[in-house]
Scaffold this motif. Structure first.
Motif, PDB file in Angstrom:
ATOM      1  N   MET A   1       0.819  -1.198   0.000  1.00 21.41           N
ATOM      2  CA  MET A   1       0.000   0.000   0.000  1.00 21.41           C
ATOM      3  C   MET A   1       0.863   1.262   0.000  1.00 21.41           C
ATOM      4  N   ARG A   2       1.926   1.242   0.817  1.00 21.57           N
ATOM      5  CA  ARG A   2       2.815   2.416   0.881  1.00 21.57           C
ATOM      6  C   ARG A   2       3.431   2.708  -0.484  1.00 21.57           C
ATOM      7  N   ARG A   3       3.830   1.639  -1.232  1.00 21.91           N
ATOM      8  CA  ARG A   3       4.450   1.867  -2.530  1.00 21.91           C
ATOM      9  C   ARG A   3       3.454   2.430  -3.531  1.00 21.91           C
ATOM     10  N   ARG A   4       2.172   2.071  -3.383  1.00 17.98           N
ATOM     11  CA  ARG A   4       1.164   2.612  -4.280  1.00 17.98           C
ATOM     12  C   ARG A   4       0.934   4.101  -4.026  1.00 17.98           C
ATOM     13  N   LEU A   5       0.967   4.478  -2.773  1.00 22.25           N
ATOM     14  CA  LEU A   5       0.729   5.866  -2.421  1.00 22.25           C
ATOM     15  C   LEU A   5       1.969   6.729  -2.607  1.00 22.25           C
ATOM     16  N   PHE A   6       3.129   6.162  -2.306  1.00 17.70           N
ATOM     17  CA  PHE A   6       4.389   6.898  -2.373  1.00 17.70           C
ATOM     18  C   PHE A   6       5.380   6.120  -3.229  1.00 17.70           C
ATOM     19  N   ARG A   7       5.156   6.146  -4.524  1.00 11.08           N
ATOM     20  CA  ARG A   7       6.021   5.403  -5.436  1.00 11.08           C
ATOM     21  C   ARG A   7       7.451   5.931  -5.344  1.00 11.08           C
ATOM     22  N   PRO A   8       8.438   5.047  -5.179  1.00 10.79           N
ATOM     23  CA  PRO A   8       9.832   5.499  -5.105  1.00 10.79           C
ATOM     24  C   PRO A   8      10.209   6.317  -6.336  1.00 10.79           C
ATOM     25  N   ARG A   9      10.965   7.367  -6.125  1.00 11.46           N
ATOM     26  CA  ARG A   9      11.363   8.241  -7.227  1.00 11.46           C
ATOM     27  C   ARG A   9      12.751   7.924  -7.763  1.00 11.46           C
ATOM     28  N   GLU A  10      13.611   7.412  -6.895  1.00 13.15           N
ATOM     29  CA  GLU A  10      14.979   7.150  -7.346  1.00 13.15           C
ATOM     30  C   GLU A  10      15.014   5.903  -8.221  1.00 13.15           C
ATOM     31  N   VAL A  11      15.723   6.006  -9.333  1.00 10.97           N
ATOM     32  CA  VAL A  11      15.791   4.913 -10.307  1.00 10.97           C
ATOM     33  C   VAL A  11      17.237   4.458 -10.461  1.00 10.97           C
ATOM     34  N   ILE A  12      17.445   3.159 -10.442  1.00 12.50           N
ATOM     35  CA  ILE A  12      18.746   2.586 -10.762  1.00 12.50           C
ATOM     36  C   ILE A  12      18.582   1.699 -11.990  1.00 12.50           C
ATOM     37  N   GLU A  13      19.639   1.597 -12.790  1.00 11.16           N
ATOM     38  CA  GLU A  13      19.526   0.914 -14.070  1.00 11.16           C
ATOM     39  C   GLU A  13      20.556  -0.192 -14.205  1.00 11.16           C
ATOM     40  N   GLY A  14      20.089  -1.330 -14.729  1.00  7.95           N
ATOM     41  CA  GLY A  14      20.984  -2.397 -15.131  1.00  7.95           C
ATOM     42  C   GLY A  14      21.392  -3.338 -14.030  1.00  7.95           C
ATOM     43  N   TYR A  15      21.748  -4.564 -14.443  1.00  7.13           N
ATOM     44  CA  TYR A  15      22.097  -5.610 -13.489  1.00  7.13           C
ATOM     45  C   TYR A  15      23.521  -5.510 -12.967  1.00  7.13           C
ATOM     46  N   GLU A  16      24.298  -4.548 -13.466  1.00  7.07           N
ATOM     47  CA  GLU A  16      25.639  -4.332 -12.937  1.00  7.07           C
ATOM     48  C   GLU A  16      25.626  -3.323 -11.789  1.00  7.07           C
ATOM     49  N   ASN A  17      24.485  -2.766 -11.493  1.00  8.83           N
ATOM     50  CA  ASN A  17      24.389  -1.756 -10.435  1.00  8.83           C
ATOM     51  C   ASN A  17      24.803  -2.344  -9.090  1.00  8.83           C
ATOM     52  N   VAL A  18      25.688  -1.638  -8.393  1.00  7.95           N
ATOM     53  CA  VAL A  18      26.246  -2.144  -7.138  1.00  7.95           C
ATOM     54  C   VAL A  18      25.165  -2.350  -6.091  1.00  7.95           C
ATOM     55  N   GLU A  19      24.224  -1.440  -6.004  1.00  8.03           N
ATOM     56  CA  GLU A  19      23.174  -1.545  -4.992  1.00  8.03           C
ATOM     57  C   GLU A  19      22.257  -2.737  -5.263  1.00  8.03           C
ATOM     58  N   LEU A  20      21.947  -2.977  -6.525  1.00  9.32           N
ATOM     59  CA  LEU A  20      21.126  -4.132  -6.879  1.00  9.32           C
ATOM     60  C   LEU A  20      21.849  -5.434  -6.556  1.00  9.32           C
ATOM     61  N   VAL A  21      23.121  -5.504  -6.924  1.00 12.50           N
ATOM     62  CA  VAL A  21      23.924  -6.695  -6.638  1.00 12.50           C
ATOM     63  C   VAL A  21      23.989  -6.953  -5.136  1.00 12.50           C
ATOM     64  N   GLU A  22      24.214  -5.900  -4.361  1.00 13.04           N
ATOM     65  CA  GLU A  22      24.308  -6.041  -2.907  1.00 13.04           C
ATOM     66  C   GLU A  22      22.985  -6.515  -2.317  1.00 13.04           C
ATOM     67  N   THR A  23      21.872  -6.016  -2.845  1.00 12.32           N
ATOM     68  CA  THR A  23      20.558  -6.441  -2.364  1.00 12.32           C
ATOM     69  C   THR A  23      20.344  -7.925  -2.602  1.00 12.32           C
ATOM     70  N   ILE A  24      20.637  -8.387  -3.819  1.00  8.12           N
ATOM     71  CA  ILE A  24      20.455  -9.806  -4.137  1.00  8.12           C
ATOM     72  C   ILE A  24      21.374 -10.672  -3.286  1.00  8.12           C
ATOM     73  N   TYR A  25      22.612 -10.232  -3.114  1.00  2.08           N
ATOM     74  CA  TYR A  25      23.573 -10.976  -2.302  1.00  2.08           C
ATOM     75  C   TYR A  25      23.082 -11.115  -0.859  1.00  2.08           C
ATOM     76  N   ARG A  26      22.717 -10.009  -0.242  1.00  2.52           N
ATOM     77  CA  ARG A  26      22.313 -10.031   1.168  1.00  2.52           C
ATOM     78  C   ARG A  26      21.038 -10.834   1.375  1.00  2.52           C
ATOM     79  N   LYS A  27      20.088 -10.711   0.458  1.00  2.00           N
ATOM     80  CA  LYS A  27      18.849 -11.464   0.583  1.00  2.00           C
ATOM     81  C   LYS A  27      19.085 -12.961   0.398  1.00  2.00           C
ATOM     82  N   THR A  28      20.008 -13.319  -0.481  1.00  2.00           N
ATOM     83  CA  THR A  28      20.335 -14.731  -0.679  1.00  2.00           C
ATOM     84  C   THR A  28      20.974 -15.319   0.570  1.00  2.00           C
ATOM     85  N   VAL A  29      21.897 -14.602   1.174  1.00  2.00           N
ATOM     86  CA  VAL A  29      22.556 -15.077   2.395  1.00  2.00           C
ATOM     87  C   VAL A  29      21.533 -15.254   3.519  1.00  2.00           C
TER      88      VAL A  29
END
Length: 207
Positions: free
Chosen positions: A1-29
């Motif tokens: 519900m929060r994401r519907r009301l307050f859609r995130p504005r910051e955009v990151i692009e591509g699978y080489e993005n450090v933040e995306l990689v770190e998110t997948i890594y930490r969630k997998t662990v």
């Protein structure tokens, strides 16, 4: 519900993005994987686009001796290297993974081939290692010509399990719908044993 009301504005692009990689890594662990059914007659798996090894984490609960080679982006390979063992390794190239395995019983890929710029060439390269079986999941197939589109998802929806942060962002990347005829023809020497529709994908939009 929060994401519907307050859609995130910051955009990151591509699978080489450090933040995306770190998110997948930490969630997998952090993720407690449930056991899959045992891998019958499978001792070695080449996992194309296997992230930080989530599919191995599930498979080893029922098949602890399986050897698993993940082929991923350079950024993911660098981040996941501390998870490597004598039975799990990470590689940037298909041939490196195949050489480490020695022989490949199964090529597995879940949702990754659609993000590869030269998808058909990659499929042929995976076939060239001559696995006994190839298992594809979540491949967008077009009845006509291939087409590319921009896909968006929430950062928190990438990787397994629940979000680890309350601050979300939008992730953008291109993906390809593959021609059904071209996809099948790329598997020269193989026959289709089973096929079915892809499940709906959580937290994604296409534009």
């Amino acid at each position: 519900m929060r994401r519907r009301l307050f859609r995130p504005r910051e955009v990151i692009e591509g699978y080489e993005n450090v933040e995306l990689v770190e998110t997948i890594y930490r969630k997998t662990v952090a993720f407690q994987a449930e056991a899959n059914r045992p891998l019958e007659n499978v001792e070695s798996v080449l996992d194309f686009g296997g992230g930080a090894g989530i599919h191995y984490k599930a498979a080893r609960r029922q098949s602890p001796d399986v050897r698993w080679a993940v082929v991923e982006t350079p950024a993911m390979v660098r981040r996941a290297k501390d998870l490597a063992t004598d039975r799990l390794m990470f590689f940037e190239r298909i041939e490196q993974a195949a050489d480490w395995l020695g022989s490949v019983d199964l090529v597995h890929s879940n949702g990754a081939i659609r993000y590869v710029p030269k998808a058909l060439e990659t499929i042929r390269a995976l076939c060239s290692v001559r696995p006994a079986t190839i298992a594809w999941h979540r491949v967008p197939i077009s009845d006509g010509e291939p087409r590319r589109e921009v896909q968006t998802s929430y950062l928190s929806d990438n990787g397994p399990g629940m979000s680890l942060t309350s601050i979300d962002k939008v992730v953008k990347y291109e993906r390809t719908w593959l021609s059904e005829q071209a996809f099948v023809q790329a598997h020269e020497g193989y026959r289709i044993a089973e096929r079915g529709p892809d499940p709906a994908e959580r937290g994604t939009q296409q534009s």
